[in-house]
Write a protein that holds these residues in place. Structure first.
Motif, short mmCIF file in Angstrom:
data_model
loop_
_atom_site.label_atom_id
_atom_site.label_comp_id
_atom_site.label_asym_id
_atom_site.label_seq_id
_atom_site.Cartn_x
_atom_site.Cartn_y
_atom_site.Cartn_z
N UNK A 44 0.83 -1.21 0.00
CA UNK A 44 0.00 0.00 0.00
C UNK A 44 0.86 1.25 0.00
N UNK A 45 1.89 1.24 0.84
CA UNK A 45 2.74 2.42 0.94
C UNK A 45 3.42 2.72 -0.39
N UNK A 46 3.80 1.68 -1.12
CA UNK A 46 4.47 1.91 -2.39
C UNK A 46 3.54 2.45 -3.44
N UNK A 47 2.23 2.24 -3.26
CA UNK A 47 1.27 2.68 -4.27
C UNK A 47 0.45 3.88 -3.81
N UNK A 48 0.78 4.40 -2.63
CA UNK A 48 -0.06 5.46 -2.06
C UNK A 48 -0.16 6.67 -2.98
N UNK A 49 -1.35 7.20 -3.06
CA UNK A 49 -1.57 8.37 -3.91
C UNK A 49 -0.86 9.60 -3.34
N UNK A 50 -0.25 10.37 -4.23
CA UNK A 50 0.38 11.63 -3.83
C UNK A 50 -0.11 12.74 -4.76
N UNK A 51 -1.40 12.97 -4.68
CA UNK A 51 -2.02 13.94 -5.57
C UNK A 51 -1.93 15.33 -4.95
N UNK A 52 -1.64 16.30 -5.78
CA UNK A 52 -1.55 17.67 -5.29
C UNK A 52 -2.92 18.32 -5.36
N UNK A 53 -3.24 19.09 -4.36
CA UNK A 53 -4.53 19.77 -4.29
C UNK A 53 -4.31 21.24 -3.93
N UNK A 54 -5.22 22.07 -4.39
CA UNK A 54 -5.18 23.48 -4.00
C UNK A 54 -5.76 23.62 -2.59
N UNK A 103 -5.01 -3.88 -10.91
CA UNK A 103 -4.26 -3.23 -9.82
C UNK A 103 -5.10 -2.16 -9.14
N UNK A 104 -5.88 -1.41 -9.93
CA UNK A 104 -6.72 -0.35 -9.37
C UNK A 104 -7.83 -0.92 -8.49
N UNK A 105 -8.41 -2.05 -8.91
CA UNK A 105 -9.44 -2.71 -8.10
C UNK A 105 -8.85 -3.17 -6.77
N UNK A 106 -7.65 -3.75 -6.82
CA UNK A 106 -6.99 -4.17 -5.58
C UNK A 106 -6.65 -2.97 -4.70
N UNK A 107 -6.21 -1.87 -5.33
CA UNK A 107 -5.91 -0.65 -4.57
C UNK A 107 -7.16 -0.13 -3.88
N UNK A 108 -8.31 -0.21 -4.57
CA UNK A 108 -9.57 0.22 -3.98
C UNK A 108 -9.88 -0.62 -2.74
N UNK A 109 -9.72 -1.94 -2.85
CA UNK A 109 -9.99 -2.82 -1.72
C UNK A 109 -9.12 -2.47 -0.53
N UNK A 110 -7.82 -2.24 -0.78
CA UNK A 110 -6.91 -1.91 0.31
C UNK A 110 -7.27 -0.57 0.95
N UNK A 111 -7.62 0.40 0.12
CA UNK A 111 -7.93 1.74 0.63
C UNK A 111 -9.20 1.73 1.46
N UNK A 112 -10.25 1.04 0.98
CA UNK A 112 -11.48 0.95 1.75
C UNK A 112 -11.25 0.23 3.07
N UNK A 113 -10.48 -0.85 3.03
CA UNK A 113 -10.18 -1.59 4.26
C UNK A 113 -9.43 -0.73 5.25
N UNK A 114 -8.45 -0.03 4.76
CA UNK A 114 -7.62 0.82 5.62
C UNK A 114 -8.44 1.94 6.26
#
Length: 502
Positions: free
Chosen positions: A80-90, A357-368
């Motif tokens: 999860x840490x390796x795939x964590x989103x780092x999106x920039x926001x205003x 990969x995105x579906x798996x990322x969704x599962x991990x994010x919702x669980x977390x």
């Protein structure tokens, strides 16, 4: 001619977009509730021949269970840490997202809709359709461009459960630009919102209670009555909210008969048009499918399950994988047509793998995220007492999980959790806090519960003033100001003392 140097200071506003296609796909899937996610998977299976359902998936469990033994940080491992989103926001977008989950401020005039005590019923399953689906059906009958249709659907998904649009249009435009690559001006957003507001039921898409009521009156046949109703909404709305009927009658110079008719018709308007379809066709029309099920065991331990519903497990088509391998082993002898086939095959296989990969990322994010919410609100899940809910905002969950603030927001939107005590939207667990002069943080929900209890138990012949309520609350350990008492009383939909008098 001598040259001169001129120093000029100029201020520019730019939107920096540093989000990859894979991050964009992940963010889109994360915000989808269960049924829409299942539909999205079916669409992807139809569009990409390199993606297939896993063989033997029919025997797979529909629920994936997690216990609360690990912390949210360690729950999903290093992947999860390796795939964590780092999106920039205003800053503006962050501020808007942070407000999601705070207490709704219902105006005191109306008592419509269901209280949370009424919502603590079992979830309703079946073939019924929600009012969101019915709005989508109406959109399908409009002649729209592909972009306009997408934005209309986005606006509908942004509506609150009562049918009002509380997200500012400039935030929606910014979200469309960042997450979907759609450059939409506010003028076009206003145009499409106006189109949405013409759909049924009347009042849908109003950005405030005032606009919602105005939209309903404007649907009526023009008459002297509708003109007077619009005047009340436009010119005397504050008096209308506070039920100062005599003041309105005096200001508008209405006769007793006129005032009775105008105010009677105004009270017939629906402050929550999103519930209109459910009220008309039966409450079961509001279908709720929980994304999570939280189990509270008798020994106090808590576990939860992530509902995968009808979503199949996915894999790369073996035939496409073999075809790609054959092409790559014969690169030197390939014709131009075979190279084009190789490119097509490679693109489809990569797209399929990215989606998996995105579906798996969704599962991990919702669980977390759900683990963090349970950890922060553990007393409520143990006892089911709403007063045990602690102040919690998006930043608290983001800090505990290490996720981006916008990621927590997307997870919390349009998703439900079934507990031993009832079924709730995730946003139910978010509320702000009140900090006393001594620095103690109190839950606004707990203060409101105490305030409601005081008013329900008061002598109806001698109702308590806001100052008297302040004193009583202070004696119970809630030292808040009189103006704060008035604010919370209004949010609970409770009138002032003179209007509570029997």
């Amino acid at each position: 001619m001598p040259q001169s140097q001129i120093q000029e200071q100029r201020q520019e506003q730019r939107l920096v977009q540093s989000i990859s296609a894979q991050q964009l796909l992940q963010s889109q899937l994360i915000e989808l509730p269960l049924q829409q996610m299942a539909d999205r998977i079916e669409t992807e299976l139809h569009d990409n021949p390199a993606l297939e359902k896993s063989v033997g998936d029919d025997d797979a469990a529909s629920w994936e269970q997690s216990d609360m033994g690990d912390s949210p940080e360690a729950a999903d491992g290093d992947d999860y840490d390796s795939q964590r989103e780092r999106e920039e926001r205003s800053d503006a977008l962050d501020a808007a997202l942070e407000n999601i989950g705070r207490d709704d401020e219902d105006l005191p005039v109306y008592q419509g809709g269901h209280q949370w005590s009424e919502e603590k019923e079992s979830a309703i399953y079946g073939e019924e359709r929600s009012f969101y689906d019915m709005l989508m059906d109406q959109v399908g009958e409009l002649e729209l461009t592909q972009t306009d249709r997408f934005v209309m659907e986005y606006l509908i998904q942004s509506l609150d459960d009562d049918g009002l649009l509380r997200t500012p249009l400039d935030d929606i435009c910014e979200q469309l630009a960042i997450y979907h690559g759609i450059d939409l001006g506010e003028q076009d957003a206003e145009r499409l919102l106006h189109t949405l507001q013409q759909l049924d039921p009347a009042g849908i898409g109003g950005r405030s209670l005032r606009e919602c009521l105005r939209l309903q009156v404007e649907r009526r046949k023009p008459s002297e009555l509708t003109t007077l109703m619009l005047r009340v909404i436009d010119e005397h709305f504050e008096e209308f909210k506070k039920k100062h009927w005599e003041r309105i009658q005096q200001l508008m110079q209405l006769s007793d008969a006129q005032a009775d008719i105008v105010l009677s018709e105004l009270r017939r308007l629906n402050p929550k048009p999103g519930t209109a379809m459910g009220d008309t066709m039966g409450r079961s029309m509001q279908q709720i499918t929980p994304d999570f099920i939280v189990d509270t065991n008798d020994d106090g331990s808590i576990s939860f399950q992530l509902n995968s519903g009808d979503m199949p497990r996915l894999e790369i088509s073996q035939s496409f994988a073999d075809l790609l391998k054959d092409f790559q082993n014969n690169k030197e002898r390939m014709s131009r047509q075979q190279k084009e086939a190789l490119l097509y095959t490679k693109q489809k296989v990569e797209a399929a793998q990215n989606f998996i990969d995105a579906v798996e990322q969704r599962r991990q994010t919702l669980t977390r995220t759900m683990k963090a919410i349970i950890q922060l609100q553990k007393p409520f899940f143990e006892e089911g007492d709403e007063e045990l809910l602690r102040p919690m905002i998006l930043k608290d969950v983001a800090a505990l999980t290490g996720q981006d603030l916008s990621t927590v927001s997307r997870v919390s939107n349009s998703k439900y959790v079934q507990t031993r005590w009832g079924t709730f939207p995730l946003k139910f667990f978010f509320s702000d806090g009140y900090v006393t002069q001594s620095g103690e943080e109190l839950s606004t929900r707990k203060i409101k519960a105490a305030l409601r209890t005081l008013i329900e138990a008061e002598d109806k012949h001698k109702p308590m003033s806001d100052d008297a309520l302040r004193v009583a609350l202070e004696q119970q350990g809630f030292p808040i100001a009189r103006r704060t008492v008035a604010k919370y009383r209004e949010q609970l939909g409770l009138p002032v003392a003179r209007l509570r008098k029997a």
